[in-house]
Design a protein around this motif. Structure first.
Motif, PDB file in Angstrom:
ATOM      1  N   ASP A 176       1.117  -1.306   0.032  1.00  0.00           N
ATOM      2  CA  ASP A 176       0.009   0.148  -0.375  1.00  0.00           C
ATOM      3  C   ASP A 176       0.798   1.051  -0.027  1.00  0.00           C
ATOM      4  O   ASP A 176       0.949   2.476  -0.395  1.00  0.00           O
ATOM      5  CB  ASP A 176      -0.308   0.175   1.235  1.00  0.00           C
ATOM      6  N   TYR A 177       2.122   1.065   0.460  1.00  0.00           N
ATOM      7  CA  TYR A 177       2.985   2.094   0.874  1.00  0.00           C
ATOM      8  C   TYR A 177       4.309   2.027   0.822  1.00  0.00           C
ATOM      9  O   TYR A 177       4.982   0.672   0.123  1.00  0.00           O
ATOM     10  CB  TYR A 177       2.863   3.066   1.923  1.00  0.00           C
ATOM     11  N   ILE A 178       5.046   2.599  -0.169  1.00  0.00           N
ATOM     12  CA  ILE A 178       7.010   2.158  -0.482  1.00  0.00           C
ATOM     13  C   ILE A 178       7.096   3.846   0.548  1.00  0.00           C
ATOM     14  O   ILE A 178       6.868   4.781   0.261  1.00  0.00           O
ATOM     15  CB  ILE A 178       6.596   2.865  -2.075  1.00  0.00           C
ATOM     16  N   VAL A 179       8.171   3.219   1.175  1.00  0.00           N
ATOM     17  CA  VAL A 179       8.809   4.202   1.587  1.00  0.00           C
ATOM     18  C   VAL A 179      10.258   4.015   1.144  1.00  0.00           C
ATOM     19  O   VAL A 179      11.015   3.223   1.172  1.00  0.00           O
ATOM     20  CB  VAL A 179       9.035   4.268   3.218  1.00  0.00           C
ATOM     21  N   VAL A 180      11.233   5.408   0.653  1.00  0.00           N
ATOM     22  CA  VAL A 180      12.478   4.749   0.640  1.00  0.00           C
ATOM     23  C   VAL A 180      13.763   5.138   1.272  1.00  0.00           C
ATOM     24  O   VAL A 180      13.497   5.793   2.252  1.00  0.00           O
ATOM     25  CB  VAL A 180      12.892   5.845  -1.022  1.00  0.00           C
ATOM     26  N   ASN A 181      14.151   4.645   2.196  1.00  0.00           N
ATOM     27  CA  ASN A 181      15.425   4.241   3.145  1.00  0.00           C
ATOM     28  C   ASN A 181      16.463   4.797   2.426  1.00  0.00           C
ATOM     29  O   ASN A 181      17.802   4.325   2.512  1.00  0.00           O
ATOM     30  CB  ASN A 181      15.495   3.560   3.479  1.00  0.00           C
ATOM     31  N   ASP A 182      16.565   6.317   1.706  1.00  0.00           N
ATOM     32  CA  ASP A 182      17.908   7.452   1.589  1.00  0.00           C
ATOM     33  C   ASP A 182      18.463   7.459   2.634  1.00  0.00           C
ATOM     34  O   ASP A 182      19.205   7.779   3.305  1.00  0.00           O
ATOM     35  CB  ASP A 182      17.628   8.082   0.141  1.00  0.00           C
ATOM     36  N   SER A 183      17.988   8.493   3.265  1.00  0.00           N
ATOM     37  CA  SER A 183      18.281   9.668   4.321  1.00  0.00           C
ATOM     38  C   SER A 183      17.203   8.943   4.960  1.00  0.00           C
ATOM     39  O   SER A 183      15.187   8.451   5.669  1.00  0.00           O
ATOM     40  CB  SER A 183      17.343  11.090   4.485  1.00  0.00           C
ATOM     41  N   PHE A 184      17.650   8.384   6.393  1.00  0.00           N
ATOM     42  CA  PHE A 184      16.672   7.589   7.649  1.00  0.00           C
ATOM     43  C   PHE A 184      15.619   8.653   8.258  1.00  0.00           C
ATOM     44  O   PHE A 184      14.702   7.982   8.416  1.00  0.00           O
ATOM     45  CB  PHE A 184      17.898   7.095   8.333  1.00  0.00           C
ATOM     46  N   ASP A 185      15.821   9.993   8.910  1.00  0.00           N
ATOM     47  CA  ASP A 185      15.305  11.301   9.545  1.00  0.00           C
ATOM     48  C   ASP A 185      14.163  10.865   8.525  1.00  0.00           C
ATOM     49  O   ASP A 185      13.052  11.134   8.835  1.00  0.00           O
ATOM     50  CB  ASP A 185      15.940  12.127   9.440  1.00  0.00           C
ATOM     51  N   GLU A 186      13.916  11.327   6.727  1.00  0.00           N
ATOM     52  CA  GLU A 186      12.779  10.963   6.298  1.00  0.00           C
ATOM     53  C   GLU A 186      11.956   9.797   6.177  1.00  0.00           C
ATOM     54  O   GLU A 186      10.914  10.105   6.460  1.00  0.00           O
ATOM     55  CB  GLU A 186      13.292  11.871   5.361  1.00  0.00           C
ATOM     56  N   ALA A 187      12.496   8.717   5.636  1.00  0.00           N
ATOM     57  CA  ALA A 187      11.885   7.341   5.782  1.00  0.00           C
ATOM     58  C   ALA A 187      11.425   7.220   7.477  1.00  0.00           C
ATOM     59  O   ALA A 187      10.074   7.344   7.345  1.00  0.00           O
ATOM     60  CB  ALA A 187      12.633   6.496   5.338  1.00  0.00           C
ATOM     61  N   LEU A 188      11.709   7.271   7.905  1.00  0.00           N
ATOM     62  CA  LEU A 188      10.976   7.392   9.688  1.00  0.00           C
ATOM     63  C   LEU A 188      10.205   8.292   9.688  1.00  0.00           C
ATOM     64  O   LEU A 188       9.177   8.053  10.140  1.00  0.00           O
ATOM     65  CB  LEU A 188      12.125   7.927  10.796  1.00  0.00           C
ATOM     66  N   VAL A 189      10.162   9.761   9.349  1.00  0.00           N
ATOM     67  CA  VAL A 189       9.148  10.081   8.994  1.00  0.00           C
ATOM     68  C   VAL A 189       7.367  10.031   8.085  1.00  0.00           C
ATOM     69  O   VAL A 189       6.079  10.398   8.747  1.00  0.00           O
ATOM     70  CB  VAL A 189       9.839  12.196   8.796  1.00  0.00           C
ATOM     71  N   ASP A 190       8.257   9.708   7.130  1.00  0.00           N
ATOM     72  CA  ASP A 190       6.907   8.789   6.710  1.00  0.00           C
ATOM     73  C   ASP A 190       6.125   7.764   6.983  1.00  0.00           C
ATOM     74  O   ASP A 190       5.064   7.749   7.238  1.00  0.00           O
ATOM     75  CB  ASP A 190       8.183   8.328   4.818  1.00  0.00           C
ATOM     76  N   LEU A 191       7.356   6.874   7.892  1.00  0.00           N
ATOM     77  CA  LEU A 191       6.480   5.434   7.866  1.00  0.00           C
ATOM     78  C   LEU A 191       5.745   6.333   9.425  1.00  0.00           C
ATOM     79  O   LEU A 191       4.468   5.731   9.577  1.00  0.00           O
ATOM     80  CB  LEU A 191       7.713   5.011   9.471  1.00  0.00           C
ATOM     81  N   LYS A 192       5.980   7.364  10.503  1.00  0.00           N
ATOM     82  CA  LYS A 192       5.243   8.255  11.259  1.00  0.00           C
ATOM     83  C   LYS A 192       4.074   8.368  10.756  1.00  0.00           C
ATOM     84  O   LYS A 192       2.704   8.755  11.395  1.00  0.00           O
ATOM     85  CB  LYS A 192       5.638   9.230  12.261  1.00  0.00           C
TER      86      LYS A 192
END
Ligand code: 5GP
Length: 212
Positions: free
Chosen positions: A170-186
């Motif tokens: 349902d969702y794709i998160v790109v773990n390039d920047s850890f902090d941005e990926a974490l915000v996406d997950l939140k």
């Protein structure tokens, strides 16, 4: 239309996080759990040997193949799969108790397990973590220094298969920047908590007052 009788009773959200080995999934999940004590992580059972530093009962429940097969045959697992030559499974009693308690649950599983869970619990949210590149994936696998060359090669080959299933998520998160990926997950977690099923199940008194 939803009526009080047909309102789903599960107040929590269920999220599955799927990624090829080395995409940084576990670090992201740990950071998410630290920030959000209401989110509970499913503890899988596996027949693979513990890696250095892994603790039985914290990272996995480590079991022999015989133990795993006996538990599987007794219906202990909601889903199970063979990954990289080892068995992995999700505890059915644990998931059922968390759902009954209305908790938000996160499963860190492979695509085969995700397909099984989706059939059983269609409201589950499937998140796929992309590494920024295959090179980055390989570098992360090597850097953690926990696997031998044969295992790394097996995991890289399996990564291609895993990536072929990203479109089912349902969702794709790109773990390039850890902090941005974490915000996406939140954000994904926050939006899953606002989905009508869990949100209505959390607010029965309001629904009654509104005549819904
Ligand atoms: P690892 O051995 O690197 O910890 O995990 C290998 C793969 O098995 C990862 O893709 C991980 O998500 C998956 N996995 C871990 N636990 C489970 C589980 O309970 N069920 C399934 N289907 N896969 C799992």
């Amino acid at each position: 239309m939803n009526t009080p009788n047909s309102t789903p009773s599960y107040q929590g959200s269920m999220l599955m996080i799927v990624a090829p080995s080395g995409a940084g999934k576990s670090s992201l999940v740990n950071a998410l759990l630290q920030d959000d004590p209401a989110l509970k992580l499913s503890l899988s059972t596996t027949t693979r040997a513990p890696r250095p530093g892994e603790v039985d009962g914290k990272d996995y429940r480590f079991a022999s193949q015989e133990e795993f097969i006996a538990e599987r045959d007794q219906g202990h697992f909601l889903e199970w799969a063979q990954v990289h030559g080892h068995f992995y499974g999700t505890s059915k009693p644990w998931i059922e108790s968390q759902m009954q308690a209305g908790n938000d649950v996160m499963l860190e599983i492979d695509w085969q397990g995700a397909q099984q869970i989706r059939k059983l619990i269609p409201s589950v949210q499937w998140i796929f973590i992309f590494p920024p590149s295959i090179e980055a994936l390989e570098e992360r696998l090597r850097k953690r220094g926990q696997d031998d060359e044969e295992t790394i090669q097996r995991r890289l080959a399996a990564a291609h298969v895993e990536l072929m299933h990203a479109h089912e998520a349902d969702y794709i998160v790109v773990n390039d920047s850890f902090d941005e990926a974490l915000v996406d997950l939140k954000h994904i977690l926050a939006s899953s908590r606002l989905r009508s099923g869990p949100a209505m199940a959390r607010n029965p008194a309001l629904l009654r007052r509104l005549g819904v």
